[in-house]
Design an enzyme around this catalytic site. Structure first.
Site, short mmCIF file in Angstrom:
data_model
loop_
_atom_site.label_atom_id
_atom_site.label_comp_id
_atom_site.label_asym_id
_atom_site.label_seq_id
_atom_site.Cartn_x
_atom_site.Cartn_y
_atom_site.Cartn_z
CE LYS A 181 -62.05 42.03 -40.51
NZ LYS A 181 -61.57 43.01 -39.57
C1 LIG Z 1 -61.48 43.64 -38.17
C2 LIG Z 1 -62.19 44.88 -37.77
C3 LIG Z 1 -61.51 46.02 -37.31
C4 LIG Z 1 -60.07 46.01 -36.92
O1 LIG Z 1 -59.20 45.70 -37.94
P1 LIG Z 1 -57.66 45.45 -37.56
O2 LIG Z 1 -56.96 45.52 -38.87
O3 LIG Z 1 -57.60 44.06 -36.95
O4 LIG Z 1 -57.25 46.49 -36.61
C5 LIG Z 1 -62.22 47.20 -37.13
N1 LIG Z 1 -63.55 47.26 -37.36
C6 LIG Z 1 -64.25 46.18 -37.78
C7 LIG Z 1 -65.72 46.33 -38.03
C8 LIG Z 1 -63.61 44.95 -37.97
O5 LIG Z 1 -64.31 43.87 -38.35
#
Ligand SMILES: *Cc1c(COP(=O)(O)O)cnc(C)c1O
Length: 377
Positions: A181
């Site tokens: 991310k």
């Molecule tokens: C990555 C992602 C999540 C989950 O994030 P985590 O930190 O891995 O729980 C939720 N929603 C979207 C749209 C994502 O891309």
């Protein structure tokens, strides 16, 4: 040439900060979490921020805080990761899928009201690729019908809607610091809100439903006594992760600038190619440019293109296989592929290109040339 899909940027400063925590004797939630929360609240313009071990945990706690119950309904876009839907399922509530806009692939705000029933409690807009949803309209619909807005801002850090940072608009906003991310703590997340009662509830539920948190408990001023007042969860962030988070957040604007510049370069390189559609620029919005999805025209064999790029050492991805196409949602709710025509069309035509702060112009030209080569046949 080998081009990865993503490469995180971990500075020397953050390695030193994490090392210091590991030598300090206090590894789990503590002062570094508090520092990360304070700086994140400031960064997003929210009053309160709670550091957690994932965005999924943040979404779960947010729905608990607004009092979601079995049998309730929550409206979510079909073009998202399963986390957005699964957190609703945790409550034995129903994720009501909504198709997306043709331009941004974000939830189509014009369709939301048609999905509202007596059971609807909330809307979870997802800022797909980091491009903000049409928040003014969504908030207006929510207020008119007494619904809460929980933003899935997993793709955001940062993004702006009409000069307002994402995190300062909805009732609760949830961020992800997963490995790929915009900023990362390996695994991690944050829930932000202006509502003290929700913040307190999320904080308590993130740590076993205990009335006192771990670091107060072992503090000199604290005591051995605590009370369990709910059956909570184990969603707290560690200080090891938070120390990385503090550094990543201080570097977030620099990383954003580099991703934005790379996205602008892609935009220029694709400008003359009528077979390729890129994410639009929306008036008054600034995207985080978390990912760079493109859509190719019907005349192009998309699967063939993905294979061609793989053969050239270019790693791609796809955002997203729409939720209604996954066996779990399809079988449980009886969806057919064309129940959500825009998301289906995106799924057939889309792929996501490498985009990360360190990607070079040379790498991007190599990628675009490989696509041109395939299109020309
Ligand atoms: C990555 C992602 C999540 C989950 O994030 P985590 O930190 O891995 O729980 C939720 N929603 C979207 C749209 C994502 O891309």
């Amino acid at each position: 040439m080998e081009i990865p899909f993503f490469k995180p940027v971990i500075s020397k400063k953050s390695i030193a900060a994490v090392t210091k925590v590991m030598e300090s004797g206090w590894l789990t939630s503590g002062k570094h979490c508090i520092e990360f929360q304070d700086s994140f609240a400031k960064y997003t313009g929210a009053k309160y921020a709670l550091a957690l071990n994932s965005c999924t945990a943040a979404l779960h706690l947010a729905l608990d805080a607004i009092g979601l119950k079995a049998g309730d309904e929550v409206i979510i876009p079909v073009n998202t990761f399963t986390a957005t839907g699964e957190v609703v399922e945790y409550f034995k509530a129903k994720p009501v899928l909504c198709d997306v806009r043709k331009d941004t692939q974000n939830i189509n705000e014009k369709l939301i009201e048609s999905k509202i029933t007596k059971k609807t409690k909330a809307i979870i807009p997802v800022h797909y690729s980091g491009l903000p949803c049409e928040m003014d309209t969504i908030m207006k619909i929510a207020r008119k019908h007494g619904l809460k807005v929980i933003e899935d801002a997993a793709h955001v850090t940062p993004a702006f809607y009409k000069n307002r940072p994402i995190g300062s608009i909805g009732d609760i906003t949830c961020f992800s610091f997963y490995a790929n991310k915009c900023i990362t703590t390996g695994e991690g997340g944050m829930a932000v809100t202006d509502n003290k009662a929700w913040f307190d509830r999320m904080k308590m539920m993130s740590l076993h439903g205990m009335s006192k948190d771990a670091w107060n408990r072992y503090d000199k001023k604290g005591s051995w006594y605590y009370e369990v007042v709910e059956s909570g969860f184990k969603y707290n962030m560690t200080d090891v992760a938070a120390a990385l988070g503090v550094c990543q957040l201080s570097e977030a604007n620099g990383l954003w600038k580099k991703r934005s510049a790379a996205a602008a370069r892609y935009g220029k390189l694709f400008k003359e190619m009528k077979e390729v559609v890129v994410q639009p620029e929306m008036k008054g919005c600034k995207s985080s440019w978390h990912i760079y999805p493109i859509r190719v025209s019907k005349t192009i064999d998309r699967d063939g293109l993905i294979n061609h790029l793989a053969g050239k050492g270019i790693k791609t991805s796809l955002h997203f296989i729409p939720l209604h196409m996954h066996p779990f949602y399809r079988d449980k709710y009886g969806y057919k592929p064309d129940d959500f025509p825009t998301a289906l069309e995106n799924y057939k035509r889309a792929l996501t290109l490498p985009l990360f702060p360190g990607i070079t112009e040379r790498e991007q030209k190599y990628i675009v040339n490989a696509i041109k080569e395939f299109i020309k046949g």
